[in-house]
Design an enzyme around this catalytic site. Structure first.
Site, mmCIF file in Angstrom:
data_model
loop_
_atom_site.group_PDB
_atom_site.id
_atom_site.type_symbol
_atom_site.label_atom_id
_atom_site.label_comp_id
_atom_site.label_asym_id
_atom_site.label_seq_id
_atom_site.Cartn_x
_atom_site.Cartn_y
_atom_site.Cartn_z
ATOM 1 N N THR A 86 34.296 42.067 39.047
ATOM 2 C CA THR A 86 33.624 43.310 39.459
ATOM 3 C C THR A 86 32.111 43.103 39.446
ATOM 4 O O THR A 86 31.401 43.548 40.354
ATOM 5 C CB THR A 86 33.982 44.478 38.508
ATOM 6 O OG1 THR A 86 35.381 44.479 38.285
ATOM 7 C CG2 THR A 86 33.553 45.808 39.076
ATOM 8 N N GLU A 128 26.944 42.957 32.133
ATOM 9 C CA GLU A 128 27.608 42.503 30.893
ATOM 10 C C GLU A 128 29.068 42.293 31.232
ATOM 11 O O GLU A 128 29.794 43.264 31.496
ATOM 12 C CB GLU A 128 27.456 43.556 29.793
ATOM 13 C CG GLU A 128 26.024 43.849 29.386
ATOM 14 C CD GLU A 128 25.362 42.703 28.643
ATOM 15 O OE1 GLU A 128 26.032 41.711 28.322
ATOM 16 O OE2 GLU A 128 24.145 42.801 28.410
ATOM 17 N N GLU A 134 40.158 34.784 30.772
ATOM 18 C CA GLU A 134 40.148 35.946 29.883
ATOM 19 C C GLU A 134 41.466 36.704 30.036
ATOM 20 O O GLU A 134 41.874 37.018 31.151
ATOM 21 C CB GLU A 134 38.971 36.866 30.237
ATOM 22 C CG GLU A 134 38.853 38.033 29.268
ATOM 23 C CD GLU A 134 37.765 39.026 29.674
ATOM 24 O OE1 GLU A 134 37.735 39.437 30.850
ATOM 25 O OE2 GLU A 134 36.964 39.398 28.803
HETATM 26 P P1 NAD Z 1 36.338 46.624 35.444
HETATM 27 O O1 NAD Z 1 35.357 45.646 35.954
HETATM 28 O O2 NAD Z 1 37.638 46.734 36.109
HETATM 29 O O3 NAD Z 1 35.729 48.100 35.460
HETATM 30 C C1 NAD Z 1 34.523 48.437 34.801
HETATM 31 C C2 NAD Z 1 33.900 49.632 35.485
HETATM 32 O O4 NAD Z 1 33.506 49.251 36.793
HETATM 33 C C3 NAD Z 1 34.849 50.817 35.658
HETATM 34 O O5 NAD Z 1 34.130 52.008 35.479
HETATM 35 C C4 NAD Z 1 35.306 50.668 37.091
HETATM 36 O O6 NAD Z 1 35.724 51.859 37.692
HETATM 37 C C5 NAD Z 1 34.031 50.159 37.751
HETATM 38 N N1 NAD Z 1 34.217 49.429 38.999
HETATM 39 C C6 NAD Z 1 35.297 48.715 39.404
HETATM 40 N N2 NAD Z 1 35.083 48.211 40.637
HETATM 41 C C7 NAD Z 1 33.838 48.587 41.011
HETATM 42 C C8 NAD Z 1 33.039 48.376 42.172
HETATM 43 N N3 NAD Z 1 33.478 47.662 43.180
HETATM 44 N N4 NAD Z 1 31.807 48.910 42.200
HETATM 45 C C9 NAD Z 1 31.330 49.613 41.159
HETATM 46 N N5 NAD Z 1 32.040 49.876 40.055
HETATM 47 C C10 NAD Z 1 33.280 49.360 39.961
HETATM 48 O O7 NAD Z 1 36.494 46.295 33.897
HETATM 49 P P2 NAD Z 1 37.486 46.968 32.856
HETATM 50 O O8 NAD Z 1 38.861 46.481 33.163
HETATM 51 O O9 NAD Z 1 37.217 48.429 32.788
HETATM 52 O O10 NAD Z 1 36.966 46.338 31.489
HETATM 53 C C11 NAD Z 1 37.391 45.120 30.989
HETATM 54 C C12 NAD Z 1 36.369 44.033 31.264
HETATM 55 O O11 NAD Z 1 35.100 44.419 30.768
HETATM 56 C C13 NAD Z 1 36.705 42.734 30.553
HETATM 57 O O12 NAD Z 1 36.480 41.669 31.429
HETATM 58 C C14 NAD Z 1 35.709 42.693 29.411
HETATM 59 O O13 NAD Z 1 35.416 41.405 28.926
HETATM 60 C C15 NAD Z 1 34.523 43.349 30.034
HETATM 61 N N6 NAD Z 1 33.621 43.858 29.016
HETATM 62 C C16 NAD Z 1 32.409 43.230 28.831
HETATM 63 C C17 NAD Z 1 31.550 43.676 27.839
HETATM 64 C C18 NAD Z 1 30.210 43.004 27.600
HETATM 65 O O14 NAD Z 1 29.380 43.596 26.928
HETATM 66 N N7 NAD Z 1 29.974 41.824 28.118
HETATM 67 C C19 NAD Z 1 31.910 44.764 27.040
HETATM 68 C C20 NAD Z 1 33.143 45.372 27.265
HETATM 69 C C21 NAD Z 1 33.996 44.920 28.259
#
Ligand code: NAD
Length: 491
Positions: A238, A256, A392
């Site tokens: 993403t 992040e 992951e």
């Molecule tokens: P995700 O990437 O699926 O979604 C995260 C957010 O992005 C959600 O609100 C989602 O609706 C939005 N999103 C999805 N596609 C998008 C697009 N094309 N444009 C804009 N927004 C979009 O992630 P998830 O499944 O919600 O979370 C899990 C992931 O997050 C894992 O990979 C985890 O490692 C990561 N994570 C990272 C941190 C960090 O600080 N590095 C912290 C927590 C989670």
């Protein structure tokens, strides 16, 4: 204030809770039961437009307030969360599946702490000034910062309110107004925050929250011409999509992303402490923390002992109803996510992994019998190059891999595409410093895991992200500095 109504999540725009312009909704499920919990708005570009224009309207007045006054409003939000700790914690556990003990002690207190921390931090932010003497010129360079504008803050489901506030708090403190989007999988506590904002009289338009999917809502925020900065936490793929959507208009992006973090247990480690640390790092929050240590690398002389101790620790784990105080592991966040984790477990089997324990569906008795539960898995015997060790999984799954010496430990730790965090267990201070500097990660913990001081930098290298959060780094992201060069009259 009544915060027990979780079923109808609404957008929060211009100080009011409103449905999507289209009236469309998405169903929200309770992970522990698999049942429908309620709905959230299926927001689209029209809703994002409304939210951005409300944020734009509020930008001038909010940005011109002193840090003290902005901090005053933010502290009222924090207080509203603290006064309703039990309601917020219960809602988070119902919506996410995490144990109530975790929501109460970690997620919700940290959400309030994020707001309080940045309310205070902005008061201490200083700007640079340099006296510059050149032949025939006497100059004063003063750097002043202004809010970057309307900030897009997009957060994931694993630590819902904790990470949503970790983004909006520095943006608010820096003088930005916000269009925020929590994960569509866990929208409830952000909606409770909107209710608190209304209750405490938070200035309308400063914080706007739109709910919906990534492709429909998130992408409309990223692509909006009036949103110059995107702070995103979520998956690596993403993040890559957001980076490419934002790049042509040169938006600021803070990303992040995912992790595949090592826990490294050296031969001189305090084994009892190291095993406890490795256990917490692997399975906390159902293994759904970006910082989780899913690769446990152990000196070959200790690997059998560590395996036995970990198995014992896992066997003591109480997996079940997130709303029971005694529960240590709750449900995975959704049916789709459990399917994904199970597919990874199948890959591990096909790769020849030896399951020391776990990796099975669990069906607790009573109200949670249809929930998305998995028993914590510990796998041994996989090569370092196996997918299970490289990708992951983001679930309660950890692998054990032996190493022979420091050099090999570092090689295994670094030989992945991610670089978010690591925890290193050793009683040798020289070794701790030597190895920490060579580990490719934004955070290295030594003899501990997941301890945070909000003043310190946080972020990832390689595919784990771009940029840093924490303390002044977070504030700076939401500001645009201008250097003013003043010439003294040198007659
Ligand atoms: P995700 O990437 O699926 O979604 C995260 C957010 O992005 C959600 O609100 C989602 O609706 C939005 N999103 C999805 N596609 C998008 C697009 N094309 N444009 C804009 N927004 C979009 O992630 P998830 O499944 O919600 O979370 C899990 C992931 O997050 C894992 O990979 C985890 O490692 C990561 N994570 C990272 C941190 C960090 O600080 N590095 C912290 C927590 C989670």
């Amino acid at each position: 204030m009544k915060l027990d109504h979780l079923s109808e999540v609404l957008n929060y725009i211009g100080g009011e809770r409103v449905p999507a312009v289209s009236g469309k909704t998405i169903d929200n499920h309770e992970p522990a039961t698999g049942k429908t919990l309620g709905t959230l708005p299926a927001s689209e570009a029209a809703d994002v437009d409304k939210a951005v224009s409300s944020a734009k309207q509020a930008l001038g007045s909010w940005g011109e307030l002193s840090p003290e006054v902005r901090g005053f409003h933010m502290e009222k939000l924090a207080q509203g969360i603290e006064e309703n700790l039990d309601a917020f914690a219960r809602a988070e556990s119902i919506d996410n599946g995490k144990p109530i003990a975790v929501s109460k002690s970690l997620d919700i207190p940290r959400a309030a702490a994020n707001l309080r921390f940045f309310a205070g931090a902005a008061r201490f932010q200083h700007e640079d000034a340099f006296r510059t003497r050149l032949p025939g010129d006497d100059l004063m360079n003063v750097t002043v910062s202004r809010p970057v504008g309307v900030a897009g803050c997009i957060s994931p489901w694993n630590l819902p309110l904790y990470l949503f506030t970790w983004k909006i708090a520095p943006a608010l403190a820096a003088g930005c107004t916000i269009v925020g989007k929590p994960s569509e999988v866990t929208p409830v506590t952000a909606d409770l925050l909107a209710k608190v904002a209304i209750d405490v009289g938070f200035p309308p338009g400063v914080l706007n929250i739109v709910h919906g999917t990534g492709p429909d809502t998130g992408s409309a925020i990223v692509g909006h011409a009036d949103v110059p900065a995107i702070s995103f936490t979520g998956g690596t793929s993403t993040g890559a999509m957001i980076a490419s959507q934002a790049a042509p208009s040169f938006k600021k992006t803070l990303l992040e992303l995912g992790g595949k973090n090592p826990t490294i247990i050296m031969d001189d480690a305090n084994v009892e402490a190291a095993v406890e640390g490795a256990f917490r790092a692997a399975y906390s929050n159902q293994g759904q923390i970006c910082l989780c240590g899913s690769r446990i690398l152990v000196h070959e002389s200790l690997i059998d002992e560590v395996a036995d101790r970990l198995k014992k620790r896992i066997s003591e784990m109480v997996v079940g109803d997130p709303l029971e105080e005694s529960t240590m592991m709750g449900a995975l966040v959704s049916g789709a996510h459990r399917d994904k984790v199970e597919a990874c477990l199948q890959t591990a089997r096909e790769e020849g992994g030896e399951f020391l324990t776990g990796g099975e569906r669990i069906s607790p008795e009573g109200r949670c019998s249809e929930g998305y539960f998995l028993s914590p898995a510990l796998i041994r015997g996989l090569p370092h190059s196996a997918q299970t060790n490289q990708q992951e999984i983001f679930g309660p799954v950890a692998t054990l891999t032996p190493f022979a010496n420091e050099e090999e430990a570092l090689h295994l730790a670094n030989d992945v595409r991610y670089g978010l965090s690591a925890s290193l267990w050793t009683t040798n201070v020289d070794r701790a410093l030597r190895m920490s500097e060579k580990i490719e990660a934004g955070t290295v913990w030594v003899n501990t895991w997941m301890k945070r001081d909000l003043r310190t930098v946080f972020g990832g290298v390689k595919d784990s992200g771009l940029g840093r959060e924490g303390g002044s780094e977070s504030l700076r992201f939401f500001q645009e500095p201008t250097n003013i060069c003043l010439r003294f009259d040198s007659r």
